[in-house]
Design a protein around this motif. Structure first.
Motif, PDB file in Angstrom:
ATOM      1  N   PHE A  99       0.829  -1.179   0.000  1.00 32.18           N
ATOM      2  CA  PHE A  99       0.000   0.000   0.000  1.00 32.18           C
ATOM      3  C   PHE A  99       0.876   1.246   0.000  1.00 32.18           C
ATOM      4  N   ASN A 100       0.262   2.370  -0.340  1.00 31.25           N
ATOM      5  CA  ASN A 100       0.961   3.640  -0.399  1.00 31.25           C
ATOM      6  C   ASN A 100       0.859   4.318   0.955  1.00 31.25           C
ATOM      7  N   LEU A 101       1.949   4.271   1.735  1.00 25.07           N
ATOM      8  CA  LEU A 101       1.915   4.829   3.089  1.00 25.07           C
ATOM      9  C   LEU A 101       1.620   6.332   3.072  1.00 25.07           C
ATOM     10  N   LYS A 102       2.181   7.040   2.111  1.00 19.60           N
ATOM     11  CA  LYS A 102       1.950   8.476   2.042  1.00 19.60           C
ATOM     12  C   LYS A 102       0.483   8.765   1.760  1.00 19.60           C
ATOM     13  N   GLU A 103      -0.076   8.010   0.818  1.00 26.59           N
ATOM     14  CA  GLU A 103      -1.483   8.202   0.458  1.00 26.59           C
ATOM     15  C   GLU A 103      -2.385   7.902   1.641  1.00 26.59           C
ATOM     16  N   GLU A 104      -2.093   6.788   2.344  1.00 27.49           N
ATOM     17  CA  GLU A 104      -2.934   6.408   3.477  1.00 27.49           C
ATOM     18  C   GLU A 104      -2.791   7.400   4.627  1.00 27.49           C
ATOM     19  N   THR A 105      -1.592   7.914   4.835  1.00 28.88           N
ATOM     20  CA  THR A 105      -1.375   8.874   5.917  1.00 28.88           C
ATOM     21  C   THR A 105      -2.155  10.153   5.680  1.00 28.88           C
ATOM     22  N   ASN A 106      -2.226  10.591   4.430  1.00 27.78           N
ATOM     23  CA  ASN A 106      -2.896  11.841   4.103  1.00 27.78           C
ATOM     24  C   ASN A 106      -4.407  11.702   3.971  1.00 27.78           C
ATOM     25  N   SER A 107      -4.900  10.487   3.929  1.00 28.61           N
ATOM     26  CA  SER A 107      -6.331  10.281   3.738  1.00 28.61           C
ATOM     27  C   SER A 107      -7.093  10.549   5.028  1.00 28.61           C
ATOM     28  N   LYS A 108      -8.332  10.983   4.864  1.00 27.45           N
ATOM     29  CA  LYS A 108      -9.222  11.197   5.986  1.00 27.45           C
ATOM     30  C   LYS A 108     -10.331  10.157   5.929  1.00 27.45           C
ATOM     31  N   SER A 109     -10.619   9.544   7.069  1.00 24.94           N
ATOM     32  CA  SER A 109     -11.589   8.467   7.098  1.00 24.94           C
ATOM     33  C   SER A 109     -12.981   8.976   6.784  1.00 24.94           C
ATOM     34  N   ALA A 110     -13.705   8.221   5.931  1.00 24.43           N
ATOM     35  CA  ALA A 110     -15.097   8.525   5.652  1.00 24.43           C
ATOM     36  C   ALA A 110     -15.996   7.909   6.707  1.00 24.43           C
ATOM     37  N   PHE A 111     -15.406   7.095   7.567  1.00 23.48           N
ATOM     38  CA  PHE A 111     -16.214   6.412   8.573  1.00 23.48           C
ATOM     39  C   PHE A 111     -16.546   7.353   9.721  1.00 23.48           C
ATOM     40  N   ASP A 112     -17.819   7.420  10.053  1.00 20.78           N
ATOM     41  CA  ASP A 112     -18.310   8.312  11.101  1.00 20.78           C
ATOM     42  C   ASP A 112     -18.518   7.517  12.384  1.00 20.78           C
ATOM     43  N   ILE A 113     -17.612   7.682  13.338  1.00 24.05           N
ATOM     44  CA  ILE A 113     -17.686   6.913  14.585  1.00 24.05           C
ATOM     45  C   ILE A 113     -18.928   7.274  15.397  1.00 24.05           C
ATOM     46  N   THR A 114     -19.449   8.476  15.193  1.00 23.10           N
ATOM     47  CA  THR A 114     -20.642   8.871  15.947  1.00 23.10           C
ATOM     48  C   THR A 114     -21.877   8.089  15.524  1.00 23.10           C
ATOM     49  N   SER A 115     -21.785   7.418  14.384  1.00 23.54           N
ATOM     50  CA  SER A 115     -22.920   6.609  13.921  1.00 23.54           C
ATOM     51  C   SER A 115     -23.002   5.271  14.643  1.00 23.54           C
ATOM     52  N   VAL A 116     -21.963   4.933  15.400  1.00 23.69           N
ATOM     53  CA  VAL A 116     -21.927   3.656  16.109  1.00 23.69           C
ATOM     54  C   VAL A 116     -22.596   3.827  17.473  1.00 23.69           C
ATOM     55  N   LYS A 117     -23.705   3.158  17.676  1.00 24.40           N
ATOM     56  CA  LYS A 117     -24.464   3.310  18.910  1.00 24.40           C
ATOM     57  C   LYS A 117     -23.897   2.469  20.052  1.00 24.40           C
ATOM     58  N   SER A 118     -23.267   1.353  19.730  1.00 20.66           N
ATOM     59  CA  SER A 118     -22.787   0.426  20.754  1.00 20.66           C
ATOM     60  C   SER A 118     -21.437   0.868  21.310  1.00 20.66           C
ATOM     61  N   ALA A 119     -21.382   1.081  22.622  1.00 17.76           N
ATOM     62  CA  ALA A 119     -20.109   1.424  23.261  1.00 17.76           C
ATOM     63  C   ALA A 119     -19.119   0.278  23.156  1.00 17.76           C
ATOM     64  N   ALA A 120     -19.618  -0.972  23.139  1.00 17.06           N
ATOM     65  CA  ALA A 120     -18.754  -2.153  23.036  1.00 17.06           C
ATOM     66  C   ALA A 120     -18.038  -2.191  21.699  1.00 17.06           C
ATOM     67  N   VAL A 121     -18.631  -1.596  20.665  1.00 17.25           N
ATOM     68  CA  VAL A 121     -17.999  -1.512  19.351  1.00 17.25           C
ATOM     69  C   VAL A 121     -17.132  -0.265  19.266  1.00 17.25           C
ATOM     70  N   ARG A 122     -17.678   0.849  19.715  1.00 16.98           N
ATOM     71  CA  ARG A 122     -16.999   2.134  19.593  1.00 16.98           C
ATOM     72  C   ARG A 122     -15.613   2.137  20.220  1.00 16.98           C
ATOM     73  N   LYS A 123     -15.448   1.438  21.327  1.00 20.29           N
ATOM     74  CA  LYS A 123     -14.159   1.457  22.027  1.00 20.29           C
ATOM     75  C   LYS A 123     -13.057   0.750  21.255  1.00 20.29           C
ATOM     76  N   HIS A 124     -13.422  -0.018  20.212  1.00 20.49           N
ATOM     77  CA  HIS A 124     -12.421  -0.736  19.423  1.00 20.49           C
ATOM     78  C   HIS A 124     -12.106  -0.057  18.091  1.00 20.49           C
ATOM     79  N   ILE A 125     -12.780   1.047  17.768  1.00 19.89           N
ATOM     80  CA  ILE A 125     -12.569   1.695  16.476  1.00 19.89           C
ATOM     81  C   ILE A 125     -11.329   2.580  16.521  1.00 19.89           C
TER      82      ILE A 125
END
Length: 239
Positions: free
Chosen positions: A110-136
């Motif tokens: 993978f391209n480390l530079k590309e991955e470092t500069n990328s911003k996640s599209a994943f919205d952690i606030t959409s996760v309702k479960s605290a049991a899941v959220r703590k592992h993201i």
């Protein structure tokens, strides 16, 4: 883009891993081999390559569907001078659910530079479960983990401390089944890839990515899929 391909000669373009059961006796032998393995020799190939360990979505889903499964545990072992990682489901009492399954070792690029500069599209606030959220894990942090692990395995003088707690090498990592269930509850995810990283405590850890059928890890800013970490290592969390 972050992709992985099989290390076997008979790999195909599409990924459909086959679960390989392993006995408790064999995993014990491999664990003992891991505890005594020469790290410089063991990770010599990894100095030039990044490896992942892939687990089939259907096998994981079967364990999740078993109402006794409360956790997933990922064991480390060594066979034929190769680091192997195995997965099992666990009950609340930490009893094994079904046979251990071997992750398919794959070479990643993978391209480390590309991955470092990328911003996640994943919205952690959409996760309702605290049991899941703590592992993201934030995707840029995940990339840092992988980059730091690449550096760590090239420094044999300090590597022992990075894979150990209080002089004992890490035996396994444990994560709640809710987190894995959330990761694979995505039509784009065909399997789960475990990649080793180095966390902020300067210790070896696990980084989990969803992987599509083409073998690409869902790691870029356009992938609405989380990255997981914050597993419990043994040591220090043993039971």
């Amino acid at each position: 883009m972050f992709g992985c391909s099989s290390t076997s000669d008979d790999s195909k373009d599409t990924v459909q891993e086959v679960a390989v059961p392993i006995s408790n006796t064999e995993i014990l032998n491999q664990y003992e081999a891991w505890q005594s393995a020469d790290l410089k020799t063991l990770f010599s190939n990894a100095e030039q390559k990044m490896y992942s360990y892939t687990f089939d979505k259907e096998v994981l889903q079967q364990l999740i569907n078993n109402e006794e499964t409360a956790f997933f545990r990922f064991f480390l072992g060594v066979q034929n001078n190769t680091l192997e990682i195995y997965c099992s489901g666990l009950t609340k009492e930490r009893q094994t659910v079904d046979a251990l399954q071997k992750g398919e070792q794959q070479v990643c690029s993978f391209n480390l530079k590309e991955e470092t500069n990328s911003k996640s599209a994943f919205d952690i606030t959409s996760v309702k479960s605290a049991a899941v959220r703590k592992h993201i894990l934030d995707k840029s942090a995940a990339t840092d983990y992988l980059k730091n692990w690449e550096v760590a395995i090239n420094d044999s003088a300090t590597l022992e401390d990075k894979v150990s707690y209080d002089g004992t090498r890490i035996k396994h990592f444990t994560i709640g089944q809710e987190a894995i269930a959330y990761l694979i509850n995505n039509d784009n995810v065909a399997s789960v890839a475990l990649v080793l990283g180095l966390n902020k405590e300067n210790k070896m850890t696990t980084v989990f990515y969803g992987k599509n059928r083409a073998g690409a890890l869902l790691s870029s800013k356009t992938d609405d899929s989380p990255v997981l970490d914050f597993t419990a290592p043994c040591p220090t969390t043993c039971d």
